[in-house]
Design an enzyme around this catalytic site. Structure first.
Site, PDB file in Angstrom:
ATOM      1  N   ASP B 414       1.171  -1.010   0.182  1.00 54.88           N
ATOM      2  CA  ASP B 414      -0.001  -0.110  -0.272  1.00 54.88           C
ATOM      3  C   ASP B 414       0.913   0.914   0.359  1.00 54.88           C
ATOM      4  OD1 ASP B 414      -2.331   1.869   0.379  1.00 54.88           O
ATOM      5  OD2 ASP B 414      -2.162   1.190   2.510  1.00 54.88           O
ATOM      6  N   THR B 416      -0.403   5.209   0.833  1.00 53.57           N
ATOM      7  CA  THR B 416      -0.173   5.630   2.343  1.00 53.57           C
ATOM      8  C   THR B 416      -0.414   5.721   3.198  1.00 53.57           C
ATOM      9  OG1 THR B 416      -1.740   6.359   0.596  1.00 53.57           O
ATOM     10  CG2 THR B 416      -1.832   7.656   2.928  1.00 53.57           C
ATOM     11  N   ASP B 699      -4.379   5.954  -4.375  1.00 54.89           N
ATOM     12  CA  ASP B 699      -4.377   7.457  -4.833  1.00 54.89           C
ATOM     13  C   ASP B 699      -4.489   7.363  -6.039  1.00 54.89           C
ATOM     14  OD1 ASP B 699      -4.294   8.912  -2.300  1.00 54.89           O
ATOM     15  OD2 ASP B 699      -2.032   8.744  -1.956  1.00 54.89           O
TER      16      ASP B 699
END
EC number: 7.6.2.1
Lengths: 359, 1234
Positions: B414, B416, B699
Site C-alpha cells: 500500500d 499511504t 491514490d
C-alpha cells in the site's frame, strides 16, 4: 492454530489516553530485552568445511584405519580355528562318532581353547521365537513359575501344569553332547577335560537367571508343580545334577542357549579347554583327536547344519577377518579419496572464493 | 457508464473464496428474519432470546477442554494415524512392538499441543473478560446505572460519553450536539481515521438528556436480522403510532469511538456476537506455507513407501513361511490361527506397518510447530524491529508462516501509511517569484537540512503557534514581519481557502480536523506564520492575523472535485472588498491566470519544477479581486443553477469556471509527503534480493508516480514507463500489447523463453533474468484499466508485461482489486506473495496474500488484525524477510532434511533385518530405544539447530541480499532434496545394519563367550545410530552456540546414561519382563570389537557425506558458501568498514498537486450542520448562507421527519459524505462479496 481474528484486547488498546479511565501512568515499554539470546547474538563457533579441515581428516582416517586393519587382520590370522561339520546321519537320536585327524600342529597355543557349537539356518531371531519366554520366571519369580506369561504359548502349559522353563526358546534347547578325545600315537584315547562353567555372561548367570525358591537346594521340590518342556528328556532341575550352582535355571548351557542369536547362523560357546598350568605344554598338543557327538538335536528337518569349532581368542575376540579387511578397505578408500580431493581442490577448486559475490 | 461497467466487472470477478467468513456460530441468527426490539422493555425483548452483549472468543472451559481438545487433535491426520497404530499394537498376533513405543510419544505430543491450546484459550478468556467487564451507563428503571458491558441487553438505552467505545450496535437517540448530530471515529471498523457524522431522528433527538423522558421512550424497532454489512442498515421505528424509517446514518456500531460529542444516548439493537463488528471478525482463513503442503505430500509419499515395504516384507514372509518356516516347525510351533502362510503374510504386513511407522515421524509436526513458535518469538524479540516512538515491537501474529518469509517473490505494498507516513509537511514555498524554505550558509551554498543541526525558525512571536511545526528558512518570517503584502496575502489565502473544521479545546489550543492531511499542513503553516485560522461559522471565518482578530464573510465555497482540481472561496474582508482565493493544481490554475502574470508564472513554474524534483507535492495559489456587481449577478446565476433539476453539476461547474478567470498568481506551496524512514533503501535492498515490489494504492496516478520516484522505484534512467490508462477493454489490450512488444523487442525468443521458464530447481546462473533486469521498464496502471486487464482474456498478458517490468504501480485501485491482483500473481506465478498495508482497504489484500503484514502503531487496527505479521515501519520488512525469513527458511529446510534422514536411517534397519529373521517383524532395537529415539535421544540437537542456526549472520544477510535467492527458487527443500536425504538415510541404515552383520558373523568376546546375540547386536547398532546422527547434526549445524553444544553432547550423554540405567540390575529386578536387556550394555560396550564396529560404521556413514559436501562447496560454491567464507575471513581480520548502500534520489519529475482525491466538505460547512452552538462572539448563528440553498435541501429545520431525514442524507452524500464515497463504495462491494 485456528484462531479467531478478533481479539478483544486489540479493540481496546492503541488509543493511548483516549478512554478516560486510561491505564496506569507509567506504562512499561514494550521494547524487547537486549539479551544475546533474544537478539540471536549468542556467541557461536561457526565451522566450515574447508580444504584445510576436510583433507587432513581424510588422510588421518586413512593413516589410522589402515594400521588398525592390518593389526586386526594379523591378529585374526594368528587365531587358530578348527571347524568340524557334523554330518547328520539319517536317523536322528543316534550316536555318532566322528573321527578327525588333527592336521595343524598347535605348538604355540598355550592359552585356553574354546569349544563352540554352531548352527546355521536356525532362526533364533524369529519374532515369535524370540518373544516366547518369560524372563520373570527365569528370574525365579514364584508366581511366574506356576503361571507363565502368555508369550510362552504354545509352550506354556502341558498336562495342565505350567512348563518350567516355558516358551519355544527353552523348549528347543541344544542338547547334543560333544566330547573330545586325544588319540595317543599308541592308539589309546584320552578324554580331554572340558570345563562347562564360565561360558555365560556374569550378569546372566548371577542376575538375570535365578532358581526359584531362594536358597532351597532341593530343586525337585521347587519345580514339583511344573512340567518339563515338551522336547526335553529330563526336567530342568536335572540339567546338571552334579553341580548345584549349574543346575536348574542357572545351568550355563541353558543360559547360553537362552541368549538368542541375532542371525540365523550363529555359534555358541560350549566348553572351555583350560590351558595347562605349567605354561610349557600347549593346551592341545599336536596329534590326532576324535570328536564324539551324541546326536540328539535334529536339524535336518529345516536344512540346518551343525558345526563344532575349536578356537583360541585374542584381545579382539575370536577369528574375525571381516573387521580387519573392512578397516583396511575403508582406510585405503579414505586415503585415496583424500588424494583425489586434494587433486581436485588444487586443480579446480577454490579459485573464485570471495572475489565475485555479486551485489 | 464507466462506473457501472466497472462495478459489473467486479461482480463477475468475485471468484475467490470468502475471506471474511460469516460467523456461523448461532444457527438461530439465520432463522431470524426480522428483529423486533422494544426500548426499555426487557421482558418483551427476552422473548426473542437475542444474544446478550457478552463476548466469547474462547473455545473451551474447564470441563469441556479435555474432550473437545482431544477430539480436535484426533481430527488431525497424524494423530489419528498414530491412534490407529496404537490399536493395531493391542492385537497380540500383530503387535511387533509394545504399546508404549507409540503411546509415549503420542501422549507427549498430545500433551504439548494441549498445553499450547490451553494457554491460548486462557489468554482469550482473559481478554474476553476484560472487554466484558468494561463499564457503561445503562438506563434501568428510570435511572442511569453503571453496568458491565456483558450485562447490556438488546433494547436497553445506554449513555455514551466523549471518547468512549461504543458498547454495542446502537440506534442513536439523542446527542449533545445540535440536530442530534454526533461524530464517530470508525478506525476499528474500516480503518478510516476521519470523523463521520451520525444524526438521530428529530423525534428522538428531542428527548435530549432528559432521563425521565428517555425512560418513558417505548419505541419499537423492527429491523433486519444481524449481518455483517458495516454500512447498510434498514429498519423502522414505531413510536406513538408513527413510523420512521431508519438507516445506517442513525447507527453507532460497536467498535467505533465517540468523538467531539459530549454525550449521546442510544438504543441497543444488536449486542455481543451479533454486532456488525463481531459478525465481520470471521475466522481467519488458515494459511499454510508451501513447505507445509510439501511436507504433507511427502508424508503421504512416505506412507505409500511404508505400505510398499510392508507388502514386500509380507510377500517375503509368505514365501519364507512356505519354504523355510514350515520346516522350522519343530522349534517354532504355530498357533492354529497362523497356520496359513498367506494369512501369516497378512499379519506380518500389519506388524511391519507398526515397526516401520517411525518413517512417518510423529514428532515431526510437533517439532515443526515448536520451531515456528521459536522463530516467531525471535521476531517478537527483535529490537531492531521495535519502533520506539510508538512503543511498538514487531509481532508475529501467526506462528505458522515463518519459513515462507524466506521465499517471498512479490511484495504488494500500500502507499499511504505504509510507504509514506501520511504526514504532510509544509516544506517550501514560492511567493511572488521568490523561493523560501532552503537554508544557505554564509557563502551562499545550499545547506542540507538535517533534523538536529539546522536551527529552526523561532515562532515565539506567535502565541497561537503549533509547536510541532518546523521551518528552517528564517527569511520568510522576516518577510512576514516586514508586512510584505503579497506574503501576507499568500498566508491569508492559505488560512481562508480550505474546508477545515477548527476545534479549540482550551484557549489557544487549536486542533484542526482536516479532511486531507495536505490541507492541514497548509493551514498549520499559515497559523505559524501569523495567520491563524481560529474559528468558522457557516458564513464567517475568523482569523487572527498577526495577533488581531479579523472576521471574513464567507460568501461561497467553490468546492474541490476531481475534474476541477482546484478549490476557491469568495470572501468579503472587513474593509468590504470581495476577494476570490483559489488554490489548485498548477496546470489548471496557470490556464486561468491574468495574462499580465506571465513572467511570474514562468518563474513560479521553474520553482515548481525544482520542488517536484525533490519529490514534493505542489499547489499553485492565486487570488482575484471581485467587482460587487459582477459578483451579485454571478451569485444569482448560481442560485438559479443550484435549483436546476438536471445537469446541476455541470451548470455549477460552468459557473465556477466563469468566475475563476483572470486570477493573479500568488505563488506556490510545496508539501512533503513524508516517506517513512528508510523506504528507498529498503526498496533498493529488496529489489536486489530479486523481490518484485508492486505498489497498489487508492491514490491518484500523479501521487502514486510521485511516490514511485521518491522511493526510487521509478527513475529517470528507466527505459520506458508504460502508463496504461485505457477506458475500454480494447484500449487496455492494445496498450498492454504495445508495451509487451516494446519490451520484447527484437530478442523476443530469448525473453519469452526466460518468461516461460518454469521455476527449475537447478537454477544456477540467472543470465536470462539479469538481461531482463538490465533493461528497466516500469508499468503504471490505473484502476479502470486494471478492471479490464484482470478479465480472463487479458490477465495473461498483464502478468507477462508486469513481470517484465521492474516496477509496477497500480493506482486508484479498490480493495477488491488489490486482492485480485494478488490472487492473479498467486495463480499465474506460483510465487510466494506478501502484502503489506496499514488500512482497512488493505485487509482483503492482506488476507489473500500468502503473507499479510500490517503496519501497526497507526490508528486503525483492521489491517493489523487481519495480518500475519505486524510492525511499525515499512523498513522493518527488509529485516523480516532478509534476516528472519531467510533464517527461518534455512533452518526449517535443514531441519526437515535432517529429520527425514534421521528417521529413515533409524527405521530402515528393520527392513534389512527382515531378510535375515524370516520376515518375522522382529525389531533390531530394544523397544525402549524405539520409544525414546525420536523424542529423547535426537530431538533436542535438531531443535537447537532449527532454532539457532545461522548460516550467515544478520549483517551479511542484509549486505548480500541475493542470498535470499535460494528461498525464492525453493532450493533448500524440495522433492529432489527430499529424495537425496532419504536416500542418504537409506544408505546409512544399510551401512548401520550390514557392517555389524559382517562383523558379528563370527565374533566372540575377548573372554570367549558369544557376543553375536541379539541384544548385543541391538546395542551396537543403536549406539552407532545415535553417534552417526549426532555427528551428522554436528555437520549440519553451522552455528554452534552453547545450547547446541549442550544439546548434542547432552543427548549422547543421556543416551548412554539411559542405556546403562535400563540395562542395570536394579531396574531388571523391579520389572523383569519390561527390561530384558539386563547387563547387555556392560557386556558389550566393554568389548573392543564393539567399539571398532561403531567407529567403522560411523566413519563409513559420515565420510562420503563430508566428501560430497566438500566437493560441492569447493567446486560449485553457492552464494552462501562464498559469503560464509568471506564472513570467516572477516572475522579473523577483525571488523571492517561496511560499505553502506547509499540510495540517491535522482528525479526531475514534475509532480502532482496536494489534494486528497475526494470532494471537499464545502457544503457541510456552508449548511452549518456540523457547527456547534456558537460560542465565539465574533460569529453569528447561521441566518443565511448563499450555498445552503444550492444543495437542494429545503430547510434545516426538520418538519416532515421522514422527508427531511432523507434529504439530509442526500446532503451528506453530495457534500460531506462524498469524500468517503470512493473508498466506501469499495468497502460496500467488498463486504457484499463476502
Amino acid at each position: 492454530m485456528m484462531a479467531s481474528s478478533y481479539n478483544a484486547k486489540d479493540e481496546d488498546g492503541h488509543h493511548p489516553g483516549s478512554v478516560g479511565s486510561g491505564g496506569p501512568g507509567a506504562v512499561k515499554s514494550k521494547k524487547p530485552d537486549n539479551t544475546a539470546f533474544k537478539q540471536q547474538r549468542l556467541p557461536a563457533w561457526q565451522p566450515i568445511l574447508t580444504a584445510g579441515t576436510v583433507l587432513p581428516a581424510f588422510f588421518m582416517i586413512g593413516l589410522i584405519f589402515i594400521p588398525i586393519g592390518i593389526g586386526l587382520l594379523v591378529t585374526s590370522n594368528n587365531i587358530k580355528e578348527f571347524e568340524v561339520r557334523a554330518v547328520a546321519i539319517a536317523t536322528s537320536y543316534c550316536v555318532i562318532r566322528a573321527l578327525c585327524s588333527y592336521t595343524a600342529p598347535r605348538t604355540k597355543d598355550f592359552s585356553n581353547v574354546f569349544m563352540y557349537y554352531g548352527l546355521s539356518n536356525f532362526y533364533q531371531n524369529h519374532r515369535r521365537y524370540v518373544k516366547s519366554r518369560d524372563d520373570s520366571q527365569l528370574n525365579g519369580d514364584k508366581s511366574s513359575l506356576l503361571n507363565p506369561s502368555k508369550e510362552c504359548e504354545p509352550y506354556r502349559t502341558s498336562d495342565k501344569k505350567s512348563i518350567a522353563p516355558c516358551g519355544a526358546i527353552a523348549n528347543s534347547l541344544f542338547n547334543d553332547t560333544l566330547e573330545l578325545f586325544y588319540i595317543h600315537p599308541n592308539g589309546s584315547r584320552i578324554a580331554i577335560h572340558l570345563v562347562k562353567t564360565g561360558i555365560a555372561w556374569w550378569t546372566d548367570k548371577h542376575v538375570k537367571f535365578r532358581n526359584p525358591g531362594e536358597n532351597n537346594n532341593n530343586l525337585s521340590i521347587v519345580f514339583q508343580d511344573t512340567s518339563k518342556p515338551v522336547n526335553w528328556r529330563k526336567p530342568v532341575y536335572e540339567l546338571d545334577p552334579s553341580d548345584p550352582d549349574n543346575n536348574g535355571f542357572i545351568n550355563e548351557d541353558f543360559i547360553v542357549w537362552m541368549r538368542t542369536a541375532a542371525l540365523p547362523t550363529f555359534r555358541k560357546l560350549y566348553r572351555i579347554i583350560q590351558k595347562k598350568k605349567d605354561n610349557m605344554t600347549p593346551t592341545l598338543p599336536p596329534g590326532n583327536y576324535s570328536l564324539e557327538v551324541i546326536y540328539n538335536y535334529p536339524v535336518r528337518s529345516f536344512d540346518g547344519r551343525k558345526r563344532m569349532i575349536l578356537s583360541t581368542i585374542s584381545w579382539m575376540g575370536g577369528k574375525n577377518p571381516f573387521l580387519g579387511i573392512a578397516y583396511i578397505t575403508v582406510g585405503s578408500v579414505c586415503f585415496f579419496l583424500g588424494v583425489v580431493l586434494l587433486i581436485i581442490h588444487h586443480k579446480y577448486g577454490n579459485r573464485n572464493n570471495n572475489a565475485d559475490i555479486p551485489n | 457508464m464507466d462506473g457501472a461497467c466497472f462495478r459489473e466487472t467486479l461482480r463477475t470477478r468475485r471468484r475467490w473464496p470468502d475471506v471474511m467468513a460469516i460467523w456461523k456460530k448461532d444457527i438461530r441468527i439465520a432463522l431470524e428474519e426480522e428483529r423486533h426490539v422494544r426500548a426499555n422493555d426487557r421482558d418483551y425483548n427476552e422473548r426473542f432470546s437475542y444474544a446478550d452483549n457478552r463476548i466469547k472468543t474462547a473455545k473451551y472451559n474447564v470441563f469441556t477442554f479435555l474432550p473437545i481438545n482431544l477430539f480436535e487433535q484426533f481430527q488431525r491426520f497424524a494423530n489419528a494415524y498414530f491412534l490407529v497404530l496404537l490399536i493395531l499394537q493391542l492385537i497380540p498376533e500383530i503387535s511387533s512392538l509394545s504399546w508404549f513405543t507409540t503411546i509415549v510419544p503420542l501422549v507427549l505430543v498430545l500433551a504439548i499441543t494441549a498445553v499450547k491450546d490451553a494457554t491460548d484459550d486462557y489468554f482469550r478468556h482473559k481478554s474476553d473478560q476484560q472487554v466484558n467487564t468494561r463499564q457503561s451507563q445503562v438506563l434501568i428503571k428510570g435511572k442511569l446505572q453503571n453496568e458491565k458491558w456483558m450485562n447490556v441487553r438488546v433494547g436497553d438505552i445506554i449513555k455514551l460519553e466523549n471518547n468512549q467505545f461504543v458498547a454495542a450496535d446502537l440506534l442513536l437517540l439523542s446527542s449533545s450536539e445540535p440536530y442530534g448530530l454526533c461524530y464517530i471515529e470508525t478506525a476499528e471498523l474500516d480503518g478510516e481515521t476521519n470523523l463521520k457524522v451520525r444524526q438521530a431522528l428529530t423525534v428522538t433527538s428531542d428527548l435530549g438528556d432528559d432521563v425521565a423522558k428517555l425512560a418513558d421512550f417505548s419505541g419499537e424497532v423492527i429491523c433486519e436480522p444481524p449481518n455483517n454489512k458495516l454500512d447498510k442498515f434498514t429498519g423502522t421505528l414505531c413510536w406513538k403510532d408513527n413510523k420512521y424509517s431508519l438507516d445506517n446514518e442513525k447507527m453507532l456500531l460497536r467498535g467505533c469511538v465517540l468523538r467531539n460529542t459530549e454525550w449521546c444516548f442510544g438504543l441497543v439493537i444488536f449486542a455481543g456476537l451479533q454486532t456488525k463488528l463481531m459478525q465481520n471478525c470471521g475466522r481467519t482463513k488458515f494459511k499454510r506455507t508451501s513447505i507445509d503442503k510439501l511436507m504433507n505430500t511427502l508424508v503421504l509419499w512416505i506412507f505409500g513407501f511404508l505400505i510398499c515395504m510392508g507388502i514386500i516384507l509380507a510377500i517375503g514372509n509368505t514365501i519364507w513361511e512356505q519354504k523355510v518356516g514350515s520346516d522350522f516347525w519343530e522349534y517354532l510351533q504355530w498357533k492354529e490361527l497362523t497356520i496359513n502362510a498367506v494369512f501369516s503374510g497378512f499379519l506380518t504386513f500389519w506388524s511391519y506397518i507398526i515397526i516401520l511407522n517411525t518413517v512417518v515421524p510423529i514428532s515431526l509436526y510437533v517439532s515443526v510447530e515448536v520451531l515456528r513458535l521459536g522463530h516467531s518469538y525471535f521476531i517478537n524479540w527483535d529490537r531492531r524491529m521495535y519502533y520506539s516512538r510508538k512503543d511498538t515491537p514487531a509481532e508475529a501474529r501467526t506462528t505458522t508462516l515463518n519459513e515462507e518469509l524466506g521465499q517471498v517473490e512479490f511484495i504488494f505494498s500500500d502507499k499511504t501509511g505504509t510507504l509514506t507516513q501520511n504526514i504532510m509537511v509544509f516544506n517550501k514555498c514560492s511567493i511572488n517569484g521568490k523561493t523560501y524554505g532552503d537554508v544557505y550558509d554564509e557563502f551562499g551554498h545550499k545547506v542540507d537540512i538535517t533534523k538536529q543541526k539546522t536551527p529552526c525558525v523561532d515562532f515565539s512571536f506567535n502565541p497561537l503557534m503549533d509547536r510541532k511545526f518546523r521551518f528552517h528558512d528564517s527569511s520568510l518570517v522576516e518577510a512576514i514581519k516586514l508586512e510584505e503584502p503579497l506574503v501576507q496575502e499568500f498566508f491569508r489565502l492559505l488560512a481562508l481557502c480550505h474546508t477545515i473544521m477548527p476545534e479549540e479545546r482550551n484557549e489557544g489550543e487549536l486542533v484542526y480536523q482536516a479532511q486531507s492531511p495536505d490541507e492541514g499542513a497548509l493551514v498549520t503553516a499559515a497559523r505559524n506564520f501569523g495567520f491563524v485560522f481560529r474559528s468558522r461559522t457557516p458564513e464567517t471565518i475568523t482569523l487572527y492575523e498577526m495577533g488581531q482578530a479579523v472576521t471574513y464573510q464567507l460568501l461561497a465555497i467553490l468546492d474541490f472535485n476531481n475534474v476541477r482540481k482546484r478549490m476557491s472561496v469568495i470572501v468579503r474582508n472587513p474593509k468590504g472588498q470581495l476577494k476570490l482565493y483559489s488554490k489548485g493544481a498548477d496546470t489548471i490554475l496557470f490556464d486561468r491566470l491574468d495574462p499580465s502574470n506571465e513572467e511570474l508564472m514562468f518563474t513560479t513554474s521553474e520553482h515548481l519544477n525544482e520542488f517536484a524534483g525533490e519529490g514534493l507535492r505542489t499547489l499553485a495559489l492565486a487570488y482575484k479581486d471581485l467587482d460587487e456587481d459582477v459578483f451579485d449577478e454571478w451569485m444569482k446565476k448560481l442560485l438559479f443553477a443550484s435549483t436546476a433539476l438536471d445537469n446541476r453539476e455541470e451548470k455549477l461547474g460552468a459557473l465556477y469556471e466563469e468566475i475563476e478567470q483572470g486570477m493573479l498568481l500568488l505563488g506556490a506551496t510545496a508539501i512533503e509527503d513524508k516517506l517513512q524512514e528508510g523506504v528507498p533503501e529498503t526498496i533498493a535492498c529488496l529489489t536486489l534480493a530479486n523481490i518484485k515490489i508492486w505498489v497498489l494504492t487508492g491514490d491518484k496516478l500523479e501521487t502514486a508516480m510521485n511516490i514511485g520516484y521518491s522511493c526510487n522505484m521509478l527513475r529517470d534512467d528507466m527505459n520506458t514507463v508504460f502508463i496504461i490508462s485505457g477506458h475500454t477493454m480494447l484500449e487496455v489490450q492494445q496498450e498492454l500489447r504495445t508495451a509487451k512488444e516494446k519490451i520484447m523487442g527484437p530478442s523476443k525468443d530469448k525473453f519469452s523463453s526466460g518468461l516461460d521458464m518454469e521455476k527449475t530447481e537447478l537454477y544456477s546462473s540467472d543470465s536470462v533474468f539479469e538481461e531482463t533486469i538490465i533493461a528497466e521498464y516500469a508499468l503504471i496502471i490505473n484502476g479502470h484499466s486494471l478492471a479490464h486487464a484482470l478479465e480472463a482474456d487479458l490477465e495473461q498478458i498483464l502478468v507477462d508485461v508486469a513481470c517484465l517490468c521492474k516496477t509496477v504501480i497500480c493506482c486508484r485501485v479498490t480493495p477488491l482489486q488489490k486482492a485480485l491482483v494478488v490472487e492473479l500473481i498467486k495463480r499465474h506465478k506460483r510465487a510466494v506473495t506478501l502484502a503489506i498495508g496499514d488500512g482497512a482497504n488493505d485487509v482483503s489484500m492482506i488476507k489473500t496474500a500468502h503473507i499479510g503484514v500490517g503496519i501497526s502503531g497507526q490508528e486503525g487496527m483492521q489491517a493489523v488484525l487481519a495480518s500475519d505479521y505486524s510492525f511499525a515501519q515499512f523498513r522493518y520488512l527488509q529485516r523480516l524477510l532478509l534476516v528472519h525469513g531467510r533464517w527461518s527458511y534455512h533452518r526449517m529446510c535443514n531441519f526437515l532434511c535432517y529429520f527425514f534422514y534421521k528417521n529413515f536411517a533409524f527405521t530402515l534397519v528393520h527392513f534389512w533385518y527382515g531378510f535375515l529373521c524370516g520376515f518375522s517383524a522382529q525389531t533390531v532395537y530394544d523397544q525402549w530405544f524405539i520409544t525414546l529415539f525420536n523424542i529423547v535421544y535426537t530431538s533436542l540437537p535438531v531443535l537447537a539447530m532449527g532454532l539457532f542456526d545461522q548460516d550467515v549472520n544478520e549483517q551479511y544477510s542484509l549486505r548480500f541480499p541475493n542470498l535470499y535467492r535460494p528461498g525464492q527458487l525453493n532450493q533448500l527443500f524440495n522433492k529432489r532434496k527430499f529424495f537425496t536425504c532419504t536416500l542418504q538415510g537409506v544408505c546409512t541404515s544399510f551401512i548401520l545394519f550390514f557392517i555389524p552383520y559382517g562383523a558379528f558373523m563370527t565374533a566372540v568376546r575377548d573372554d570367549g563367550a558369544h557376543i553375536s546375540d541379539q541384544q548385543t547386536f541391538a546395542v551396537t547398532i543403536a549406539t552407532s545410530l545415535v553417534i552417526v546422527v549426532s555427528v551428522q547434526i554436528g555437520l549440519d549445524t553451522n552455528y554452534w552456540t552453547a545450547v547446541n553444544h549442550f544439546f548434542i553432547w547432552g543427548s549422547l550423554a543421556v543416551y548412554f546414561a539411559i542405556l546403562f540405567a535400563m540395562h542395570s540390575d536394579g531396574i531388571f529386578t523391579i520389572f523383569p519382563n519390561q527390561f530384558p536387556f539386563i547387563g547387555t550394555a556392560r557386556n558389550s560396550l566393554n568389548q573392543k570389537i564393539v567399539w571398532l564396529v561403531i567407529l567403522l560404521t560411523t566413519v563409513v556413514c559420515i565420510m562420503p557425506m563430508v566428501a560430497v559436501r566438500f566437493i560441492k562447496a569447493d567446486l560449485y560454491p553457492t552464494q552462501t558458501d562464498k559469503v560464509r567464507l568471506l564472513q570467516q575471513a572477516t572475522r579473523k581480520q577483525g571488523p571492517q568498514e561496511q560499505n553502506l548502500r547509499r540510495v540517491r534520489r535522482t528525479s526531475s519529475r514534475r509532480s502532482a498537486y496536494a489534494f486528497a482525491h475526494q470532494q471537499g466538505y464545502g457544503e457541510l460547512i456552508t449548511s452549518g450542520k456540523n457547527m456547534k452552538v456558537p460560542t465565539s462572539s465574533t460569529s453569528t448563528y447561521p441566518l443565511y448562507s448563499p450555498t445552503r440553498g444550492l444543495t437542494g435541501t429545503s430547510s434545516v429545520k426538520n418538519s416532515g421527519v421522514n422527508d427531511t431525514t432523507r434529504d439530509q442524507t442526500e446532503t451528506y452524500s453530495t457534500g460531506f459524505r462524498r469524500e468517503s464515497d470512493q473508498s466506501q463504495e469499495v468497502t460496500v462491494e467488498d463486504l457484499e462479496a463476502r
